[in-house]
Design an enzyme around this catalytic site. Structure first.
Site, short mmCIF file in Angstrom:
data_model
loop_
_atom_site.label_atom_id
_atom_site.label_comp_id
_atom_site.label_asym_id
_atom_site.label_seq_id
_atom_site.Cartn_x
_atom_site.Cartn_y
_atom_site.Cartn_z
N GLY A 112 0.80 -1.22 0.00
CA GLY A 112 0.00 0.00 0.00
C GLY A 112 0.83 1.27 0.00
N ASN A 113 0.17 2.38 -0.24
CA ASN A 113 0.84 3.69 -0.23
C ASN A 113 -0.19 4.81 -0.11
OD1 ASN A 113 0.25 3.60 -3.29
ND2 ASN A 113 1.75 1.98 -2.97
N THR B 45 9.09 3.52 -0.82
CA THR B 45 9.00 2.12 -1.21
C THR B 45 9.79 1.24 -0.23
OG1 THR B 45 9.25 0.61 -3.08
CG2 THR B 45 11.03 2.20 -2.76
N GLU C 158 4.40 2.86 -6.78
CA GLU C 158 3.17 3.29 -7.47
C GLU C 158 3.09 4.80 -7.63
OE1 GLU C 158 1.43 1.44 -9.13
OE2 GLU C 158 1.13 -0.51 -8.19
N HIS D 113 -3.90 4.05 -1.43
CA HIS D 113 -3.91 2.76 -2.14
C HIS D 113 -3.71 1.65 -1.12
CE1 HIS D 113 -3.17 -0.57 -4.69
NE2 HIS D 113 -1.85 -0.54 -4.56
ZN LIG Z 1 -0.58 -2.15 -4.73
#
Ligand SMILES: [Zn+2]
Length: 185
Positions: A24-25, A39, A70, A89
């Site tokens: 996720g982010n 990351t 992402e 995300h």
């Molecule tokens: Zn992802």
């Protein structure tokens, strides 16, 4: 401080099972850059200084770490949606698996929280411009998207709305699953 908000909200998402330790982010649009999670880090343990500032082309403006893999998806969304200042995300399993079968109508208030429908994006390789552009196009009108076999993207005018939309989508997934289990209509 917005950096602290990003770090705190990430912990909420982790503790509620929306993301695993490394997945996720989150990003927010600030006055001069896009502040995004790095990351390859155990994100619930991030501190404000671990966040990275990038411009709309992905260049690092500030920060010592590398931005989320992402970052293209975040940048593509901000370019397409001037009203959006936060992108979340997650890899929430239930909405990802249910995708087109999700029924927002099961929870009366969910539609107003989402402020639109639930977009569904076909499986596309993570971290690519192809995925970034498909998600940005899917979110042209809607504020949440399910990325099939991958996860969820939720956007909003601020982080609270984006995180809330990710949670509402998860609630809709639970309600949909409960209805399927109970042999609903
Ligand atoms: Zn992802």
């Amino acid at each position: 401080m917005i950096e602290e908000e990003v770090v705190e909200y990430y912990k909420f998402l982790y503790l509620r099972g929306h993301v695993s330790l490394l997945s996720g982010n989150i990003s927010v649009r600030t006055d001069d850059c896009i502040l995004i999670t790095p990351t390859s880090a155990p994100k619930p343990l991030l501190t404000p200084r671990d966040l990275v500032c990038i411009d709309l082309r992905g260049n690092v403006v500030r920060g010592e770490r590398r931005p989320s893999s992402e970052w293209r998806m975040h940048v593509a969304i901000y370019r397409a949606r001037p009203d959006v200042n936060a992108v979340v995300h997650t890899h929430a399993v239930l909405p990802t698996i249910l995708a087109e079968r999700l029924k927002p109508g099961l929870l009366a208030e969910s539609e107003s929280y989402l402020g639109g429908g639930i977009a569904v994006v076909p499986p596309i390789k993570p971290g690519t411009w192809e995925l970034a552009e498909a998600v940005a196009a899917a979110l042209a009108r809607d504020n949440v998207a399910v990325l099939k076999k991958h996860g969820v993207v939720a956007v909003g005018p601020a982080l609270a709305e984006a995180v809330n939309r990710a949670e509402v989508l998860n609630d809709i997934a639970l309600a949909t699953l409960a209805e399927i289990w109970s042999g609903g209509p």
